[in-house]
Design an enzyme around this catalytic site. Sequence first.
Site, short mmCIF file in Angstrom:
data_model
loop_
_atom_site.label_atom_id
_atom_site.label_comp_id
_atom_site.label_asym_id
_atom_site.label_seq_id
_atom_site.Cartn_x
_atom_site.Cartn_y
_atom_site.Cartn_z
N ASN A 1 -2.88 -4.86 2.65
CA ASN A 1 -3.73 -4.34 1.58
C ASN A 1 -4.09 -5.41 0.57
OD1 ASN A 1 -3.68 -1.18 1.94
ND2 ASN A 1 -1.65 -1.97 2.44
N GLY B 1 0.85 -1.18 0.00
CA GLY B 1 0.00 0.00 0.00
C GLY B 1 0.89 1.23 0.00
N GLU C 1 -8.00 -2.15 3.62
CA GLU C 1 -6.80 -2.25 4.43
C GLU C 1 -7.15 -2.97 5.73
OE1 GLU C 1 -4.62 1.44 4.80
OE2 GLU C 1 -5.59 2.18 2.98
N PHE D 1 -10.49 13.37 9.44
CA PHE D 1 -10.03 13.77 10.77
C PHE D 1 -9.22 15.04 10.66
CE2 PHE D 1 -10.89 9.27 11.03
CZ PHE D 1 -11.57 9.17 12.23
N THR E 1 -1.04 -2.36 8.31
CA THR E 1 -2.19 -2.90 7.59
C THR E 1 -1.71 -3.75 6.41
OG1 THR E 1 -2.36 -0.92 6.20
CG2 THR E 1 -3.71 -0.98 8.19
N LYS F 1 4.40 3.03 9.37
CA LYS F 1 5.32 4.16 9.56
C LYS F 1 4.67 5.36 10.25
CE LYS F 1 8.16 2.84 5.64
NZ LYS F 1 7.51 2.22 4.53
#
Length: 175
Positions: A29, A15, A79, A109, A27, A21
């Site tokens: 993908n 991904g 993900e 967010f 995750t 990181k």
Amino acid sequence: MKSLPYFCRGEVVRGFGRGSKELGIPTANFPTCVVEQLPADISTGIYYGWACVDNGPVHKMVMSIGWNPYYKNTMKSMETHVIHTFKEDFYGQTLSVVMIGYIRPEKGFDSLDALITAIRNDIEEANQKLELPEHQKLKEDNFFKDPLDTPVDKTSTSTAASTLSTESKHIMNGH
């Protein structure tokens, strides 16, 4: 969502590298061909369920389906965060998941910290919900018994042999 539980399998692809990181929440993908075959009634958002890598043990998971508004992705993605600490990456291996339930819609967010807090809350909610007996039984589903022996075909959708009714179970194989 009448397509739940939804069973799918595919090769783990690279991904954006943000999960480990930037977020500290790695995750796995799925490739685009798996994402494109999701049933129409599985909307974008956060889901919980079970996952295994190749023939490994089955673990709890949370999955984000969508465009990740915080990052303004242009391609829809799936993900999966497997709630387990792995010793190494598993790119190229087969990830098998069953999505059992829906936690919340995807949303933007204001900060990276707010996103991380929301993901941690999603993980906590998934942990709690997956302890329910009706969800525990899916951890033992035949779908996970030997995923590498199940043919993986980019274009087919088939029904698996299982204790669940064929109406409520979907397997989509992607590679």
